[in-house]
Write an enzyme that holds these catalytic residues in place. Structure first.
Site, PDB file in Angstrom:
ATOM      1  N   GLU A 145      -7.766  -0.379  -9.215  1.00 38.22           N
ATOM      2  CA  GLU A 145      -8.199  -1.508  -8.406  1.00 38.22           C
ATOM      3  C   GLU A 145      -9.676  -1.388  -8.046  1.00 38.22           C
ATOM      4  OE1 GLU A 145      -5.652  -2.357  -5.146  1.00 38.22           O
ATOM      5  OE2 GLU A 145      -3.821  -2.028  -6.290  1.00 38.22           O
ATOM      6  N   SER A 202      10.609 -10.482   3.663  1.00 38.54           N
ATOM      7  CA  SER A 202      10.381  -9.833   4.955  1.00 38.54           C
ATOM      8  C   SER A 202      10.746 -10.722   6.140  1.00 38.54           C
ATOM      9  CB  SER A 202       8.918  -9.393   5.075  1.00 38.54           C
ATOM     10  OG  SER A 202       8.055 -10.505   5.075  1.00 38.54           O
ATOM     11  N   LYS A 251       0.813  -7.215  10.545  1.00 34.14           N
ATOM     12  CA  LYS A 251       1.763  -8.144  11.165  1.00 34.14           C
ATOM     13  C   LYS A 251       1.826  -7.914  12.675  1.00 34.14           C
ATOM     14  CE  LYS A 251       4.748  -8.743   7.109  1.00 34.14           C
ATOM     15  NZ  LYS A 251       6.065  -8.460   6.515  1.00 34.14           N
TER      16      LYS A 251
END
Length: 633
Positions: free
Chosen positions: A67, A522, A565
């Site tokens: 990446e 999720s 989150k």
């Protein structure tokens, strides 16, 4: 102690935001030694470092796959430092008296190229001096003639003779006219082998080119050898040619690159068929380089198979890691990384220990894996520089923790900015509620991009089935396939605890204002909680948010992006967050954020309902039925 008391005692919020052990004592990063060699500055890629050292010693090609921001270009530069410099050469191009369109190539040891060019320039200068002397003699003769016979006729004749002489002398060719060679590649004075970054280069820049000559006729043209321009493959002779995103090169260019690698020499010709340079083709020009190619996983599919085979057969393929274990030793490496970034930038002050702790905590958060640190160090370096810029703006001589926290807000990725805007707008229009309780409404949590959390309100309504044969679960909100399947799985749990046929109902589930779409499972526990609340008419506390996948047996399974989150819930003003027990160690919060939220790790759906539903006898009866029905006790 009864079963119910044991469950309640288990469902206590966990403490987060502890002080980090960096494994080294220091006040500021100024005390941290920074290695001189680039290869020793590479963090967390030990396998790649060993491969590069071996490849440099044996002159092997390397393909680095991974990446962006994991250190691929740094490894290429580090390899150049490891190569010897005593074998460096200069490359010259000479005119060819037999065929001017095929210039000759000569290779000499480094620094000799300049001396050869200077020697030819002196000879050419001597010939130019002879021409100047002839012209001065003509001028002197005309002046004598004017003195002896000063008339208009003599003056006109004199001007004519001077102009004619200038044209003749300028086009005069000596028997051995000296044409100065051109120094194509100059390696004089280099302290390390060449490193040439050819990422995104077009054909002429990579393979060499011949400049167009608009005056190629009439004796006014530039000699062919002077119009030859070396390519990056030639500039990288005896060094490293680095190409990132190598699959973006056309197949023809990849084939030419393969030829250059095999032959270790490649002639230079014009790359445009319409240019006069296309007529010129030099002798083969040396290009004995080591190729360090880089790219993402999809690069492998798009590479020329013969080029990849060449690298694999005569070199190494390396996959770059994106995380490293969160050990004391690796935390020390991140401390070194911060010191390196400060030194490399040269415009920002050093960091305090507390500021470095916040950088390491961010590395934990961005890893997205339990017990790991991120190795996307380019992004982490961006935070270091942003924090340094903030400290400089404030007139500080050192970067403190508050500067890093401010940098995290200032240097937010676009996804995070979008998530913040989303939360702010939804709160303004009361789409996100953080107080009171409502039946069938729950605050789910999701991520945008890789590491930006959002609060995702979900509502459920139960109505009599429109069809007498079978009820349906109707979901709206631009869901992906995985998310749709996760919603369907919720019905298995409801059927089991309900003890009756729920096909008499149509269950409507809406993901409120999800314009960006929802993918993944999720939100499973959020959907289950909303549907059960609607079926049983028991309100859900709106100061609670949750995330977690749900099995058909009622087990709460791990998800990704736990930390972003939770941060989204904090920013939205939510007080409690439910996460899977398996993600407990994936949460990395600074102490000031940790004190604003209560985090409850859970393992089963009944534990979720224990926390989320409003207290009352209906809730207790529901939990009893679910615990009896689910095969988890």
């Amino acid at each position: 102690m009864g079963e119910e008391e044991m469950v309640k005692e288990k469902l206590l919020p966990r403490e987060y935001g502890e002080k980090l052990d960096l494994g080294i004592e220091f006040k500021t990063t100024e005390e941290i030694p920074v290695p001189e060699r680039l290869i020793d500055q590479v963090i967390g890629q030990e396998h790649a470092v060993e491969v590069v050292k071996t490849a440099a010693n044996q002159r092997r090609h390397v393909l680095l796959i991974g990446e962006p921001g994991t250190g691929k270009s740094m490894l290429g530069q580090a390899m150049a430092e490891l190569l010897p410099t005593e074998n460096l050469e200069d490359i010259l191009v000479f005119p060819n008296p037999e065929d001017e369109n095929m210039p000759k190539i000569k290779t000499v040891p480094a620094c000799q190229g300049r001396r050869i060019v200077e020697k030819y320039r002196q000879k050419a200068k001597e010939q130019d001096n002879i021409k100047n002397y002839l012209l001065m003699f003509v001028l002197f003769t005309v002046m004598i003639a004017l003195i002896m016979e000063p008339s208009a006729t003599t003056l006109l004749m004199g001007v004519f003779v001077v102009l004619l002489s200038m044209m003749v002398i300028s086009n005069m060719r000596f028997k051995n006219t000296v044409l100065v060679p051109k120094l194509l590649v100059d390696n004089c004075g280099r302290t390390k082998a060449p490193f040439v970054d050819a990422t995104g280069a077009h054909a002429g820049a990579l393979l060499g080119d011949v400049r167009h000559d608009p005056f190629q006729s009439g004796g006014l043209g530039t000699p062919a050898h002077e119009r030859v321009e070396p390519g990056m493959i030639h500039r990288a002779h005896k060094g490293v040619l680095f190409i990132d995103e190598i699959a973006t090169l056309s197949l023809k260019m990849q084939q030419s690159l393969l030829t250059a690698m095999q032959e270790k020499k490649f002639p230079i010709t014009g790359q445009s068929e319409l240019s006069s340079g296309a007529m010129v083709r030099t002798e083969p020009v040396p290009c004995d380089f080591i190729l360090v190619a880089a790219g993402n996983l999809d690069t492998i599919e798009k590479m020329h198979p013969a080029l990849r085979s060449r690298i694999r057969g005569y070199g190494y393929e390396v996959y770059m890691r994106t995380t490293m274990p969160d050990t004391i030793e690796n935390r020390r490496k991140l401390v070194q990384f911060v010191a390196q970034e400060v030194k490399r930038d040269g415009k920002i002050p050093h960091f305090t220990r507390e500021a470095v702790e916040e950088i390491v905590r961010e590395a934990q958060k961005r890893a997205g894996r339990k017990g790991h640190l991120t190795l996307r160090l380019r992004d982490l370096g961006g935070i270091v520089r942003a924090a340094g810029d903030i400290a400089v703006k404030k007139g500080k001589k050192i970067v403190e923790r508050e500067d890093v926290l401010e940098a995290l807000k200032l240097a937010k990725p676009l996804e995070k900015q979008l998530a913040d805007w989303y939360i702010e707008r939804k709160k303004e229009y009361q789409v996100i509620k953080t107080e009171g309780s409502e039946v069938g409404r729950v605050n789910g949590l999701a991520v945008i991009g890789e590491a930006s959390g959002i609060v995702l309100p979900i509502e459920a309504v139960v109505a009599p089935a429109a069809s007498k044969e079978e009820g349906k679960i109707i979901v709206t909100g631009k869901l992906g396939e995985i998310a749709k399947e996760a919603v369907q799985n919720v019905s298995a749990i409801i059927k089991r605890y309900k003890g009756e046929d729920i096909s008499r109902y149509d269950i409507h589930v809406q993901f409120l204002q999800t314009y960006e779409g929802v993918e993944g499972d999720s939100a499973s526990i959020s959907v289950a909680t909303a549907v059960i609340s609607a079926l049983e008419n028991i309100p859900i506390r709106q100061d609670v948010a949750m995330t977690g996948s749900l099995s058909v047996r009622g087990e709460v399974l791990p998800i990704g992006g736990a930390t972003p989150k939770i941060e989204a819930a904090i920013e939205a003003g939510i007080k409690k967050v439910i996460i899977p027990k398996a993600n407990e160690k994936d949460v990395f919060l600074s102490p000031d954020k940790a004190e604003r939220i209560e985090i409850y790790p859970v393992e089963r759906i009944d534990e979720v309902l224990e926390i989320a539903l409003q207290d009352g006898p209906e809730k207790e009866e529901l939990l009893r039925r679910i615990r009896e029905a689910l095969p988890l006790y």
